[in-house]
Design an enzyme around this catalytic site. Structure first.
Site, PDB file in Angstrom:
ATOM      1  N   HIS A   6     -11.149  -4.083   7.984  1.00 34.09           N
ATOM      2  CA  HIS A   6     -10.944  -3.979   6.671  1.00 34.09           C
ATOM      3  C   HIS A   6     -11.397  -5.017   5.763  1.00 34.09           C
ATOM      4  O   HIS A   6     -11.436  -5.026   4.729  1.00 34.09           O
ATOM      5  CB  HIS A   6      -9.411  -3.423   6.396  1.00 34.09           C
ATOM      6  CG  HIS A   6      -8.858  -2.235   6.655  1.00 34.09           C
ATOM      7  ND1 HIS A   6      -9.522  -1.314   6.048  1.00 34.09           N
ATOM      8  CD2 HIS A   6      -8.002  -1.892   7.517  1.00 34.09           C
ATOM      9  CE1 HIS A   6      -8.640  -0.144   6.404  1.00 34.09           C
ATOM     10  NE2 HIS A   6      -7.883  -0.521   7.303  1.00 34.09           N
ATOM     11  N   GLU A  55     -10.156   3.658   5.983  1.00 36.66           N
ATOM     12  CA  GLU A  55      -9.487   3.941   7.075  1.00 36.66           C
ATOM     13  C   GLU A  55     -10.113   4.459   8.256  1.00 36.66           C
ATOM     14  O   GLU A  55     -10.061   3.949   9.358  1.00 36.66           O
ATOM     15  CB  GLU A  55      -8.199   4.703   6.967  1.00 36.66           C
ATOM     16  CG  GLU A  55      -7.389   4.043   5.835  1.00 36.66           C
ATOM     17  CD  GLU A  55      -6.614   2.456   6.141  1.00 36.66           C
ATOM     18  OE1 GLU A  55      -6.780   2.464   7.597  1.00 36.66           O
ATOM     19  OE2 GLU A  55      -6.174   1.939   5.745  1.00 36.66           O
ATOM     20  N   GLU A  76      -7.550  -4.192  11.373  1.00 41.02           N
ATOM     21  CA  GLU A  76      -7.430  -4.924  10.311  1.00 41.02           C
ATOM     22  C   GLU A  76      -8.571  -5.674   9.950  1.00 41.02           C
ATOM     23  O   GLU A  76      -8.828  -5.778   8.633  1.00 41.02           O
ATOM     24  CB  GLU A  76      -6.118  -5.631  10.322  1.00 41.02           C
ATOM     25  CG  GLU A  76      -4.758  -4.709  10.608  1.00 41.02           C
ATOM     26  CD  GLU A  76      -4.630  -3.421   9.959  1.00 41.02           C
ATOM     27  OE1 GLU A  76      -5.038  -3.495   8.661  1.00 41.02           O
ATOM     28  OE2 GLU A  76      -4.269  -2.575  10.419  1.00 41.02           O
ATOM     29  N   GLY A 119       1.901  -0.164  11.339  1.00 35.75           N
ATOM     30  CA  GLY A 119       1.288  -1.161  12.414  1.00 35.75           C
ATOM     31  C   GLY A 119       1.039  -2.347  11.852  1.00 35.75           C
ATOM     32  O   GLY A 119       1.009  -3.615  12.408  1.00 35.75           O
ATOM     33  N   ALA A 120       0.044  -2.489  10.621  1.00 38.22           N
ATOM     34  CA  ALA A 120      -0.356  -3.456   9.933  1.00 38.22           C
ATOM     35  C   ALA A 120      -1.030  -3.230   8.669  1.00 38.22           C
ATOM     36  O   ALA A 120      -1.022  -2.050   8.357  1.00 38.22           O
ATOM     37  CB  ALA A 120      -1.516  -4.127  11.111  1.00 38.22           C
ATOM     38  N   MET A 121      -1.225  -4.165   7.976  1.00 39.31           N
ATOM     39  CA  MET A 121      -1.959  -4.073   6.754  1.00 39.31           C
ATOM     40  C   MET A 121      -2.778  -5.034   6.285  1.00 39.31           C
ATOM     41  O   MET A 121      -2.454  -6.495   6.807  1.00 39.31           O
ATOM     42  CB  MET A 121      -0.819  -4.270   5.652  1.00 39.31           C
ATOM     43  CG  MET A 121      -1.310  -3.978   4.137  1.00 39.31           C
ATOM     44  SD  MET A 121      -2.170  -2.278   4.021  1.00 39.31           S
ATOM     45  CE  MET A 121      -3.075  -2.563   2.472  1.00 39.31           C
ATOM     46  N   GLU A 181       0.931  -1.148   0.031  1.00 38.11           N
ATOM     47  CA  GLU A 181       0.117  -0.029   0.098  1.00 38.11           C
ATOM     48  C   GLU A 181       0.704   1.252   0.134  1.00 38.11           C
ATOM     49  O   GLU A 181       1.847   1.288   0.691  1.00 38.11           O
ATOM     50  CB  GLU A 181      -0.952   0.114   1.076  1.00 38.11           C
ATOM     51  CG  GLU A 181      -1.881   0.977   1.188  1.00 38.11           C
ATOM     52  CD  GLU A 181      -3.040   1.030   2.327  1.00 38.11           C
ATOM     53  OE1 GLU A 181      -4.192   1.360   2.231  1.00 38.11           O
ATOM     54  OE2 GLU A 181      -2.553   0.738   3.274  1.00 38.11           O
TER      55      GLU A 181
END
Length: 881
Positions: free
Chosen positions: A320, A339, A317, A282-284, A138
């Site tokens: 998402h 987001e 996450e 932090g994360a995806m 990303e």
């Protein structure tokens, strides 16, 4: 854009180009083959990537994105074409495409291993020498690994085939459906095709990862069961510290919650959570393979706040999987559509589905604080932003898109009701599954679910900028009885210059001070639709000791306390027992410091007098962060030494008062190590590094040990003997944490030659051993910045001469780390703020480089704004002494 342009450099995809391509391309599928079997060989810089793309096109022309080391062949509909004619910089231009049938394009190339955390990152574990790979794409880094249409609205099904060492864990978004050992120490695995997804959420994981497995069984509304295979992974050397079963438990709790909330079955098959090294985020939210920073694998004592943050990130996450993965924004203008929603709903899930019942308190203290800072920057923007290209998209992953958007969604839930918000989300997923949307699509769902006109609400909240301020005004008679009281909002949109007038639904509370304790005595639910609303519940009553708007933190606004309430808070904030109102109060006081309306030494005094009563681990940690920042940046220089010494003395006393091993003691010890960089608390730091048990009963874990060495170095106390002990400790336990801490400590030493070497190393991006990784570079920059303003002043001219070449030659991630890491932002006020040489140098550079890339200018504008804010705060501190 009417025709296809060819130009270079062309990595920065424009919105109009993406729209043109989306109007002409219809995806069918993509197959990606990656041969990673050479990854363990340090001399190998690249790997083979073969991509097959099948698509229809309305135009005989298009372009494919690929940032490559080399391209060996391009085959279009069975015929090989000239690489030299088709490839220009980061694009492959195709002519003569079929417009009456599908096209198949096969591209064979070599892609580069990354050290920046962008694309396919390669990490060699210093403890055991093992190699680990993972991807981070990303917003537009998939093109560093395989050829693709790199934009969110061109979704397709991806099938990954991976080759690597036979003892490696190989994974992608979907389950492995075939595996073949080649007999030469390597194997190839084929993964199932994905559902339609965007390039930026495809993912690959490869290496000798430690894996913990489980299964979540989800009962569906029709009575059927959905079995979801789960995995939690980390580096093998971290296995002893990894609580993988806890990760799987949280994952199950989240899946239960989101299935009920969204009434839409989890659509991505498996659910892997991979904790990876040197992660930029932090994360995806890669569907089926979520990646997290391995900082969430705790090798030192983890506080409740750290566990809560990890759980919050996991829920963010997971949200998402629906908001962003199943339904995706068309272009990055609507980044908030994923987001903001994940930030809001992730916190909601953490609060309602896990043991972390103070999630909203932490949100108010930390996430909103981030939003308030970003929204008061010169670079602020509406939640629905104008994103003309990918560089702009990369920089909009900010406090406005995440935390302000989440705060506004929390207000939206109060405005339309939680059930209407839920029903809108459910309808939105059903109508737009696997597709792309914009703001209008969600507004339509909201209007249908709530029956309210959402256009004016969206205009007020999503299309304007700036922070509204809430204040209570009142009149009292001679007996101290309130004769009138009103809640007022004011503020200015910094972009339009118009007054901020937004609709708010919130609660106002009144508090009385009884026996030294602040107790809420009355509340009123208020709908503020204009500039003012009457607070009838206060009229006819004695003036409360504290009037607190937004007591439930329902809306996005800062509080400007009346004089009486401010006096009460500063003297008795420690007696306010309710966690959410307490966090809201601290947040508004902190903003007053940053706005130069409250002297920083006054705020420091409030922390030292009241923070030890705060039982919320996250809020307590935040207050001690602000303590350090206030002293180092906002207090007048001539007051700093005395205030820092007092702070160190108070915190040293807390070490003995707090329970041994408690979160408060741990956080206090870590904060003392940060304060000690300026030379205070030397005896405490020495005791942390001594072989014997320290007298404070503090457990010296990895984090505290290395923080202490860094403090010793920055304070000039790292003599030859201490340095030898430090290096020996790193040799005995050569973790990545230890290695980067050594880099920071060595660069922190207050010596001109040391600073010279550190500055050059960061600028070049490599040291005597070769290219630096993202984290190694930042570690050295952090140490460099620990010098005094006087010691570092000589580097300013070199900094301003270097930043444009840095931005033009480094990747976005590296360039940002260098430019922010070396920025001369720590300054001591001498005369007027505008006379500060560092600020003047920044102004001069900006004046002479108005045509510099917008992404670079944004970084520098924000850094300059923080510098100016610190100088203004120092001036206010000086005037208030």
């Amino acid at each position: 854009m009417d025709t296809l342009e060819r130009y270079a450099p062309n990595e920065n995809l424009r919105r109009d180009e993406a729209a043109w391509r989306a109007a002409n391309i219809s995806w069918h599928y993509a197959a990606v083959e990656l041969d990673l079997s050479n990854a363990t060989q340090a001399q190998e810089t690249s790997y083979t990537a073969i991509t097959t793309l099948n698509f229809s096109s309305k135009s005989p022309q298009t372009f494919i994105d690929y940032i490559h080391e080399s391209i060996e062949s391009i085959v279009v509909n069975g015929a090989e074409i000239s690489v030299a004619d088709a490839v220009l910089d980061a694009r492959i231009y195709l002519d003569g495409l079929r417009t009456d049938a599908a096209n198949t394009v096969r591209i064979t190339g070599r892609s580069s291993y990354s050290r920046s955390g962008e694309g396919l990152h390669r990490f060699v574990d210093p403890q055991d020498g093992k190699t680990y790979l993972y991807t981070q794409f990303e917003p537009s880094e998939a093109r560093r690994v395989f050829a693709c249409f790199e934009q969110p609205d061109l979704k397709t099904s991806y099938q990954f085939t991976l080759t690597g060492p036979e003892d490696w864990h190989l994974a992608s978004n979907q389950q492995i459906i075939d595996e073949m050992n080649h007999g030469d120490g390597t194997k190839t695995v084929a993964c199932a095709p994905t559902g339609p997804i965007s390039t930026y959420i495809t993912a690959v994981l490869a290496g000798p990862y430690h894996v913990v497995r489980g299964t979540h069984v989800q009962k569906l509304a029709d009575g059927e069961s959905l079995d979801i295979d789960m995995a939690a992974t980390c580096r093998a050397s971290l296995a002893e510290h990894f609580d993988g079963e806890e990760i799987l438990k949280l994952t199950s709790q989240g899946l239960d919650y989101f299935h009920e909330l969204f009434d839409y079955p989890y659509p991505w098959g498996k659910y892997d959570s991979a904790f990876v090294p040197e992660y930029n985020l932090g994360a995806m939210e890669n569907p089926g393979l979520v990646t997290f920073t391995e900082r969430y694998v705790f090798t030192s004592h983890a506080t409740e706040a750290q566990y809560e943050q990890r759980a919050n990130t996991l829920m963010h996450e997971m949200a998402h999987m629906w908001f962003g993965d199943l339904v995706t924004m068309t272009w990055w203008d609507d980044l908030w559509l994923k987001e903001s929603f994940a930030d809001y709903i992730g916190t909601l899930a953490n609060d309602e589905a896990t043991e972390f019942t103070t999630a909203w308190t932490t949100f108010a203290a930390r996430r909103k604080a981030w939003a308030y800072v970003a929204d008061q920057m010169p670079t602020t923007h509406p939640i629905v932003a104008d994103i003309p290209d990918l560089l702009a998209a990369d920089q909009n992953f900010d406090g406005i898109t995440y935390a302000k958007g989440a705060s506004v969604l929390k207000q939206l839930a109060a405005f339309v009701g939680a059930e209407a918000f839920r029903d809108a989300a459910r309808a939105y997923f059903r109508r737009h599954e696997y597709a792309n949307t914009s703001l209008e699509d969600f507004l339509q769902a909201l209007e249908k679910a709530s029956g309210r006109d959402m256009r004016s609400w969206a205009d007020a909240w999503l299309k304007t900028s700036g922070v509204p301020k809430l204040a209570v005004t009142y009149t009292v008679d001679d007996a101290g009885i309130l004769t009138a009281a009103n809640l007022e909002q004011h503020g200015m949109d910094p972009i339009t210059g118009h007054a901020i007038v937004r609709p708010h639904v919130l609660t106002v509370g009144a508090y009385s001070l009884n026996d030294g304790v602040l107790t809420r005595t009355a509340t009123q639910r208020v709908e503020l639709t204009g500039e003012s609303a009457a607070l009838d519940f206060l009229v006819g009553q004695p003036l409360p000791d504290l009037i607190l708007p937004n007591v439930g933190d329902e809306t996005y606004a800062l509080i400007e306390f009346d004089e009486n309430s401010l006096k009460t808070l500063l003297g008795h904030l420690g007696s306010l027992q309710e966690s959410l109102p307490r966090a809201t109060s601290w947040a508004s006081l902190w903003d007053a410091v940053r706005q130069s309306k409250l002297a920083s030494q006054t705020y420091v005094n409030a922390i030292l007098e009241h923070a030890h009563t705060v039982t919320d681990s996250g809020v307590f940690a935040m207050l001690l962060d602000q303590l350090v920042t206030s002293i180092s940046k906002y207090v007048a220089p001539e007051l700093r030494v005395t205030i820092r010494e007092r702070a160190a003395a108070v915190l040293t006393g807390w070490l003995a008062d707090f329970d041994a091993g408690s979160d408060q003691q741990t956080t206090t010890a870590r904060t003392l190590a940060r304060l000690a960089r300026a030379g205070v608390a030397r005896e405490v730091i020495d005791s942390f590094l001594a072989e014997d048990q320290n007298p404070y009963r503090v457990t010296v874990d990895e984090q505290l040990r290395w923080a202490s060495y860094i403090a010793l170095a920055a304070a000039g106390g790292l003599d030859a003997q201490a340095e030898a002990r430090m290096l020996q400790a790193a040799k005995l336990n050569p973790t990545s944490v230890a290695q980067n801490a050594v880099r920071t400590a060595l660069a922190a030493r207050p010596d001109a030659d040391v600073k010279e070497a550190a500055f050059d190393t960061v600028l070049m991006g490599h040291d005597e051993l070769g290219p630096l990784s993202n984290d190694a570079l930042s570690a050295i920059a952090e140490g460099f910045a620990m010098g005094s303003a006087g010691l570092l002043s000589g580097f300013q001219s070199r900094y301003w001469a270097a930043i444009l070449p840095v931005f033009e030659t480094m990747s976005m991630e590296f360039a940002t780390r260098v430019i922010e890491g070396l920025y001369p932002g720590s300054q001591d006020l001498t005369g007027e703020p505008q006379e500060n040489p560092a600020l003047q140098a920044a102004n001069t550079w900006m004046e002479h480089h108005r045509g510099a890339p917008a992404a670079l200018l944004r970084i520098l504008i924000e850094q300059r704004a923080e510098l100016e804010r610190s100088l203004n705060a120092q001036q206010h501190s000086r005037a208030s002494r």
